[in-house]
Motif scaffolding. Structure first.
Motif, short mmCIF file in Angstrom:
data_model
loop_
_atom_site.label_atom_id
_atom_site.label_comp_id
_atom_site.label_asym_id
_atom_site.label_seq_id
_atom_site.Cartn_x
_atom_site.Cartn_y
_atom_site.Cartn_z
N LYS A 99 0.84 -1.21 0.00
CA LYS A 99 0.00 0.00 0.00
C LYS A 99 0.88 1.26 0.00
N GLN A 100 1.90 1.27 0.86
CA GLN A 100 2.80 2.42 0.95
C GLN A 100 3.53 2.64 -0.38
N VAL A 101 4.00 1.56 -0.99
CA VAL A 101 4.71 1.67 -2.27
C VAL A 101 3.76 2.19 -3.35
N THR A 102 2.55 1.69 -3.37
CA THR A 102 1.55 2.13 -4.35
C THR A 102 1.29 3.62 -4.25
N GLU A 103 1.24 4.13 -3.04
CA GLU A 103 0.93 5.54 -2.80
C GLU A 103 2.11 6.48 -3.03
N ALA A 104 3.31 5.93 -3.14
CA ALA A 104 4.51 6.75 -3.33
C ALA A 104 4.90 6.79 -4.79
N GLU A 105 5.75 7.75 -5.11
CA GLU A 105 6.27 7.85 -6.47
C GLU A 105 7.66 7.22 -6.60
N MET A 163 22.81 -7.90 -1.28
CA MET A 163 21.89 -7.13 -0.46
C MET A 163 21.50 -7.91 0.79
N PRO A 164 21.04 -7.22 1.83
CA PRO A 164 20.59 -7.92 3.02
C PRO A 164 19.26 -8.65 2.76
N ALA A 165 19.06 -9.73 3.50
CA ALA A 165 17.84 -10.53 3.36
C ALA A 165 16.58 -9.70 3.62
N LEU A 166 16.68 -8.73 4.50
CA LEU A 166 15.54 -7.86 4.82
C LEU A 166 14.96 -7.24 3.55
N LEU A 167 15.81 -6.67 2.71
CA LEU A 167 15.33 -6.03 1.48
C LEU A 167 14.90 -7.05 0.44
N LYS A 168 15.66 -8.12 0.29
CA LYS A 168 15.29 -9.14 -0.69
C LYS A 168 13.94 -9.74 -0.35
N ASN A 169 13.69 -10.00 0.93
CA ASN A 169 12.42 -10.56 1.36
C ASN A 169 11.27 -9.59 1.07
N ALA A 170 11.47 -8.31 1.35
CA ALA A 170 10.43 -7.31 1.07
C ALA A 170 10.13 -7.26 -0.42
N ILE A 171 11.16 -7.29 -1.24
CA ILE A 171 10.98 -7.27 -2.70
C ILE A 171 10.23 -8.53 -3.15
N ASP A 172 10.59 -9.68 -2.58
CA ASP A 172 9.91 -10.92 -2.96
C ASP A 172 8.42 -10.86 -2.64
N TRP A 173 8.06 -10.37 -1.46
CA TRP A 173 6.63 -10.24 -1.13
C TRP A 173 5.95 -9.22 -2.04
N LEU A 174 6.61 -8.09 -2.29
CA LEU A 174 6.02 -7.07 -3.17
C LEU A 174 5.78 -7.61 -4.57
N PRO A 205 -1.83 -5.46 -8.76
CA PRO A 205 -0.68 -5.34 -9.64
C PRO A 205 0.59 -5.08 -8.83
N VAL A 206 1.73 -5.41 -9.41
CA VAL A 206 3.00 -5.24 -8.70
C VAL A 206 3.20 -3.76 -8.40
N PRO A 207 3.23 -3.38 -7.12
CA PRO A 207 3.30 -1.95 -6.76
C PRO A 207 4.59 -1.26 -7.15
N LEU A 208 5.66 -2.01 -7.40
CA LEU A 208 6.94 -1.40 -7.76
C LEU A 208 6.98 -0.90 -9.20
N ARG A 209 6.16 -1.46 -10.07
CA ARG A 209 6.20 -1.12 -11.49
C ARG A 209 5.98 0.39 -11.69
N GLY A 210 6.91 1.01 -12.40
CA GLY A 210 6.80 2.43 -12.72
C GLY A 210 7.35 3.37 -11.66
N LYS A 211 7.77 2.84 -10.52
CA LYS A 211 8.34 3.69 -9.47
C LYS A 211 9.79 4.02 -9.83
N GLU A 217 14.87 -3.54 -10.97
CA GLU A 217 14.69 -3.25 -12.40
C GLU A 217 13.83 -4.31 -13.08
N VAL A 218 13.98 -5.58 -12.69
CA VAL A 218 13.16 -6.65 -13.26
C VAL A 218 11.68 -6.40 -12.96
N LEU A 219 11.40 -5.81 -11.81
CA LEU A 219 10.01 -5.54 -11.41
C LEU A 219 9.51 -4.18 -11.90
#
Length: 189
Positions: free
Chosen positions: A66-72, A85-96, A101-107, A133-135
């Motif tokens: 939700k936060q990613v969707t609302e941000a630019e 990268m740390p597992a913390l970020l990789k895990n967040a990216i995997d869930w996102l 729709p994938v909230p990262l697209r276009g950010k 970049e893949v997302l």
């Protein structure tokens, strides 16, 4: 421009949190709105396809989506763990990546790192770029890596080396210029 501020380290006193706070000051002074993401509060579990299949995305992952969707865009300060990268970020990216729709697209994203090592965490940023970049994230080409970061900050949180401080300002300004153009291009009239 609304941006999420993400530190790839949970540690109190993290050098990457210090760098993120400094960048946030520069971004806010230039008119951006920064929303800090607290990964401890989100308590996102390790990605598990069985959990996703049985209950869907966990609450913390849904809140992050939700936060990613609302941000630019995203401003990420991440340590380098074992050349990656740390597992913390990789895990967040995997869930996102599982949200539709994938909230990262276009950010857009600005990547930074701080490390006591001489490379400054740069290798980890290259690893972080790939899944973003893949997302569909437009990752700003210039990254800021702060080497010997344990000696780089003054007591007021600023950088002691004026040349580094000037480079950070240039990277932040460049990101805002390009990121603002990308974000503006993606808005419907």
């Amino acid at each position: 421009m609304k941006l999420l501020a993400l530190a790839g380290s949970l540690r109190t006193g993290s050098l990457n949190k210090q760098l993120l706070n400094l960048a946030a000051k520069l971004l806010e002074a230039a008119g951006a709105e920064l929303v800090p993401i607290d990964f401890r509060a989100l308590a996102i579990p390790i990605y598990d396809g069985d959990v996703e299949a049985s209950t869907g995305l966990p609450p913390g992952a849904l809140e992050l989506a939700k936060q990613v969707t609302e941000a630019e865009g995203l401003v990420v300060a991440s340590p380098e763990y074992n050349f990656s990268m740390p597992a913390l970020l990789k895990n967040a990216i995997d869930w996102l990546s599982r949200a539709k729709p994938v909230p990262l697209r276009g950010k857009t994203a600005l990547l930074m790192s701080a490390s006591p090592a001489l490379v400054g965490g740069n290798r980890g940023l290259w690893a972080l770029r790939v899944p973003l970049e893949v997302l569909g994230v437009h990752v700003y080409p210039d990254m800021f890596s702060l080497a010997t970061a344990h000696q780089a900050f003054k007591p007021d949180g600023e950088l002691g080396d004026e040349a580094l401080a000037k480079f950070l300002r240039r990277v932040v300004d460049g990101y805002l210029h390009v990121g603002g153009a990308v974000a503006g291009a993606g808005k419907k009239p």
